[in-house]
Design a protein around this motif. Structure first.
Motif, PDB file in Angstrom:
ATOM      1  N   HIS A 156      -4.816  -8.558  -9.231  1.00  0.00           N
ATOM      2  CA  HIS A 156      -4.698  -9.809  -9.337  1.00  0.00           C
ATOM      3  C   HIS A 156      -3.063 -10.281  -8.991  1.00  0.00           C
ATOM      4  CE1 HIS A 156      -5.040 -14.364 -10.171  1.00  0.00           C
ATOM      5  NE2 HIS A 156      -4.242 -14.283 -11.210  1.00  0.00           N
ATOM      6  N   LEU A 157      -2.260  -9.816  -9.865  1.00  0.00           N
ATOM      7  CA  LEU A 157      -0.839  -9.501  -9.399  1.00  0.00           C
ATOM      8  C   LEU A 157      -0.279  -8.299  -9.498  1.00  0.00           C
ATOM      9  CD1 LEU A 157       0.096 -12.258 -12.347  1.00  0.00           C
ATOM     10  CD2 LEU A 157      -0.025 -12.698  -9.953  1.00  0.00           C
ATOM     11  N   LEU A 158       0.594  -8.077  -8.394  1.00  0.00           N
ATOM     12  CA  LEU A 158       1.031  -6.504  -8.294  1.00  0.00           C
ATOM     13  C   LEU A 158       2.625  -6.692  -7.846  1.00  0.00           C
ATOM     14  CD1 LEU A 158      -1.812  -5.278  -5.532  1.00  0.00           C
ATOM     15  CD2 LEU A 158      -1.395  -4.809  -7.960  1.00  0.00           C
ATOM     16  N   PRO A 159       3.220  -5.586  -8.181  1.00  0.00           N
ATOM     17  CA  PRO A 159       4.815  -5.645  -7.742  1.00  0.00           C
ATOM     18  C   PRO A 159       5.010  -5.684  -6.436  1.00  0.00           C
ATOM     19  CG  PRO A 159       4.059  -3.506  -8.587  1.00  0.00           C
ATOM     20  CD  PRO A 159       2.646  -4.366  -8.644  1.00  0.00           C
ATOM     21  N   ASP A 160       5.920  -6.447  -5.984  1.00  0.00           N
ATOM     22  CA  ASP A 160       6.402  -6.466  -4.656  1.00  0.00           C
ATOM     23  C   ASP A 160       7.708  -5.288  -4.766  1.00  0.00           C
ATOM     24  OD1 ASP A 160       8.662  -7.600  -5.849  1.00  0.00           O
ATOM     25  OD2 ASP A 160       8.269  -9.461  -4.815  1.00  0.00           O
ATOM     26  N   ARG A 161       8.528  -5.558  -3.398  1.00  0.00           N
ATOM     27  CA  ARG A 161       9.408  -4.482  -3.626  1.00  0.00           C
ATOM     28  C   ARG A 161      10.424  -4.548  -4.377  1.00  0.00           C
ATOM     29  NH1 ARG A 161       8.481  -0.914   0.690  1.00  0.00           N
ATOM     30  NH2 ARG A 161       7.058  -1.401   2.176  1.00  0.00           N
ATOM     31  N   SER A 162      10.643  -5.914  -4.913  1.00  0.00           N
ATOM     32  CA  SER A 162      11.833  -6.238  -5.735  1.00  0.00           C
ATOM     33  C   SER A 162      11.212  -5.838  -7.159  1.00  0.00           C
ATOM     34  CB  SER A 162      12.404  -7.622  -5.624  1.00  0.00           C
ATOM     35  OG  SER A 162      11.235  -8.361  -6.033  1.00  0.00           O
ATOM     36  N   GLY A 163      10.133  -5.694  -7.479  1.00  0.00           N
ATOM     37  CA  GLY A 163       9.453  -5.194  -8.862  1.00  0.00           C
ATOM     38  C   GLY A 163       9.082  -6.741  -9.403  1.00  0.00           C
ATOM     39  N   ALA A 164       8.883  -7.620  -8.773  1.00  0.00           N
ATOM     40  CA  ALA A 164       8.319  -9.039  -9.412  1.00  0.00           C
ATOM     41  C   ALA A 164       6.903  -8.913  -9.327  1.00  0.00           C
ATOM     42  CB  ALA A 164       8.935  -9.936  -8.647  1.00  0.00           C
ATOM     43  N   ALA A 165       6.220  -9.535 -10.109  1.00  0.00           N
ATOM     44  CA  ALA A 165       4.562  -9.715 -10.345  1.00  0.00           C
ATOM     45  C   ALA A 165       4.007 -10.733  -9.196  1.00  0.00           C
ATOM     46  CB  ALA A 165       4.249  -9.836 -11.803  1.00  0.00           C
ATOM     47  N   VAL A 166       3.619 -10.485  -8.197  1.00  0.00           N
ATOM     48  CA  VAL A 166       3.309 -11.695  -7.371  1.00  0.00           C
ATOM     49  C   VAL A 166       1.711 -11.347  -6.663  1.00  0.00           C
ATOM     50  CG1 VAL A 166       5.584 -11.940  -6.501  1.00  0.00           C
ATOM     51  CG2 VAL A 166       4.140 -10.204  -5.142  1.00  0.00           C
ATOM     52  N   PRO A 167       1.147 -12.469  -6.262  1.00  0.00           N
ATOM     53  CA  PRO A 167      -0.296 -12.017  -5.540  1.00  0.00           C
ATOM     54  C   PRO A 167      -0.016 -11.394  -4.189  1.00  0.00           C
ATOM     55  CG  PRO A 167       0.334 -14.300  -5.479  1.00  0.00           C
ATOM     56  CD  PRO A 167       1.378 -13.901  -6.264  1.00  0.00           C
ATOM     57  N   LEU A 168      -0.670 -10.587  -3.925  1.00  0.00           N
ATOM     58  CA  LEU A 168      -0.630  -9.766  -2.655  1.00  0.00           C
ATOM     59  C   LEU A 168      -1.887 -10.014  -1.607  1.00  0.00           C
ATOM     60  CD1 LEU A 168       1.554  -6.581  -3.293  1.00  0.00           C
ATOM     61  CD2 LEU A 168       2.413  -9.141  -2.249  1.00  0.00           C
ATOM     62  N   ARG A 169      -1.701 -10.661  -0.573  1.00  0.00           N
ATOM     63  CA  ARG A 169      -2.933 -10.349   0.250  1.00  0.00           C
ATOM     64  C   ARG A 169      -3.120  -9.240   0.994  1.00  0.00           C
ATOM     65  NH1 ARG A 169      -4.472 -15.606   4.372  1.00  0.00           N
ATOM     66  NH2 ARG A 169      -6.599 -15.225   4.760  1.00  0.00           N
ATOM     67  N   ILE A 170      -4.147  -8.633   0.822  1.00  0.00           N
ATOM     68  CA  ILE A 170      -4.604  -7.387   1.372  1.00  0.00           C
ATOM     69  C   ILE A 170      -5.929  -7.536   2.292  1.00  0.00           C
ATOM     70  CG2 ILE A 170      -3.174  -6.049  -0.303  1.00  0.00           C
ATOM     71  CD1 ILE A 170      -6.025  -5.413  -1.201  1.00  0.00           C
ATOM     72  N   PRO A 171      -6.229  -6.408   3.093  1.00  0.00           N
ATOM     73  CA  PRO A 171      -7.490  -6.772   3.906  1.00  0.00           C
ATOM     74  C   PRO A 171      -8.778  -6.690   3.163  1.00  0.00           C
ATOM     75  CG  PRO A 171      -6.041  -5.128   5.029  1.00  0.00           C
ATOM     76  CD  PRO A 171      -5.382  -5.538   3.613  1.00  0.00           C
ATOM     77  N   LYS A 172      -8.847  -6.082   1.748  1.00  0.00           N
ATOM     78  CA  LYS A 172      -9.740  -6.498   0.917  1.00  0.00           C
ATOM     79  C   LYS A 172      -9.927  -7.716   0.062  1.00  0.00           C
ATOM     80  CE  LYS A 172     -10.669  -1.301   0.322  1.00  0.00           C
ATOM     81  NZ  LYS A 172     -11.986  -1.591   0.822  1.00  0.00           N
ATOM     82  N   THR A 173      -8.901  -8.649   0.220  1.00  0.00           N
ATOM     83  CA  THR A 173      -8.948  -9.772  -0.672  1.00  0.00           C
ATOM     84  C   THR A 173     -10.077 -10.715  -0.294  1.00  0.00           C
ATOM     85  OG1 THR A 173      -6.466  -9.840  -0.735  1.00  0.00           O
ATOM     86  CG2 THR A 173      -7.724 -11.887  -1.188  1.00  0.00           C
ATOM     87  N   PHE A 174     -10.856 -11.000  -1.147  1.00  0.00           N
ATOM     88  CA  PHE A 174     -12.119 -11.806  -1.018  1.00  0.00           C
ATOM     89  C   PHE A 174     -11.765 -13.333  -0.959  1.00  0.00           C
ATOM     90  CE2 PHE A 174     -14.933 -14.695  -3.441  1.00  0.00           C
ATOM     91  CZ  PHE A 174     -15.738 -14.570  -2.869  1.00  0.00           C
ATOM     92  N   HIS A 175     -10.929 -14.117  -1.429  1.00  0.00           N
ATOM     93  CA  HIS A 175     -10.554 -15.629  -1.112  1.00  0.00           C
ATOM     94  C   HIS A 175      -9.024 -15.901  -1.555  1.00  0.00           C
ATOM     95  CE1 HIS A 175     -11.166 -19.692  -0.924  1.00  0.00           C
ATOM     96  NE2 HIS A 175     -12.657 -19.802  -0.680  1.00  0.00           N
TER      97      HIS A 175
END
Length: 217
Positions: A156-175
């Motif tokens: 639901h929330l993943l680290p970005d390259r700076s280490g912050a917790a953010v939502p990331l849209r990926i090919p498997k994202t449902f909605h």
């Protein structure tokens, strides 16, 4: 000298390195090495006075199995999203634990008797499951009230390259729009309604650079 003399003797075999042990990232909370069965997902083991909880499925090998058994097993296995299932059926059968999954994804475990919920479920007095749809229909976060408050976010929330917790849209994202709404809703709970000191994401652990968790805020 012949080429054959430089080749390994056929009777000698190269042993694969032993699987790494889980790492204690916070008091009473262990992170398992990334699991290929869940596309590099990170599973967590939480020890509480009210029972032990496994968040998502680690690789089901002898090392992880014995690690859990040596620590009195687990009472529950909580699946934060459909991609975190892995070998949940084998784990639940071997450890005789309850499986908690949001009701929209229960059909993915037809061989198990599972505990389902709609929007929120109290696993025990200090651990709560919160439905956060978007990444998958039944995506959920696990909130652990001890240690200043710890939120296990699955994907639901993943680290970005700076280490912050953010939502990331990926090919498997449902909605994606629904995921963004879920993120906004869950942020409103912290710290206004509940304390939060750490976020433990369910993947991209390498971007944490050994920190184990994301400090909040």
């Amino acid at each position: 000298m012949s080429l054959a003399s430089n080749l390994p003797h056929p009777s000698l075999s190269v042993k694969s390195p032993a699987p790494k042990l889980p790492t204690e990232i916070l008091p009473g909370i262990f992170a398992f090495p990334p699991n290929r069965d869940t596309l590099g997902g990170t599973a967590y083991l939480i020890f509480t006075n009210g029972g032990n909880l496994l968040v998502d499925s680690p690789a089901w090998n002898d090392t992880n199995r014995q690690f859990i058994i040596d620590r009195s097993g687990i009472n529950w296995l909580a699946i934060t999203h459909r991609g975190g299932i892995g070998q949940a059926a084998k784990i639940a059968t071997a450890l005789n634990c309850a499986v908690i999954i949001q009701e929209q994804e229960a059909y993915l475990l037809p061989e198990l008797k599972v505990t389902t919920f709609q929007s929120k479920f109290d696993i025990n007095d200090s651990i709560h499951a919160i439905w956060t749809p978007g990444h998958s229909p039944g995506s959920m976060c696990i909130y652990y009230a001890d240690g200043g408050g710890v939120l296990f976010t699955g994907r639901h929330l993943l680290p970005d390259r700076s280490g912050a917790a953010v939502p990331l849209r990926i090919p498997k994202t449902f909605h994606w729009p629904r995921q963004l709404r879920s993120v906004e809703a869950i942020w409103q709970q912290f710290p206004a309604q509940q304390p939060l000191a750490h976020i433990c994401p369910g993947a991209n652990a390498g971007l944490l650079r050994g920190r184990g968790s994301i400090a909040f805020p």
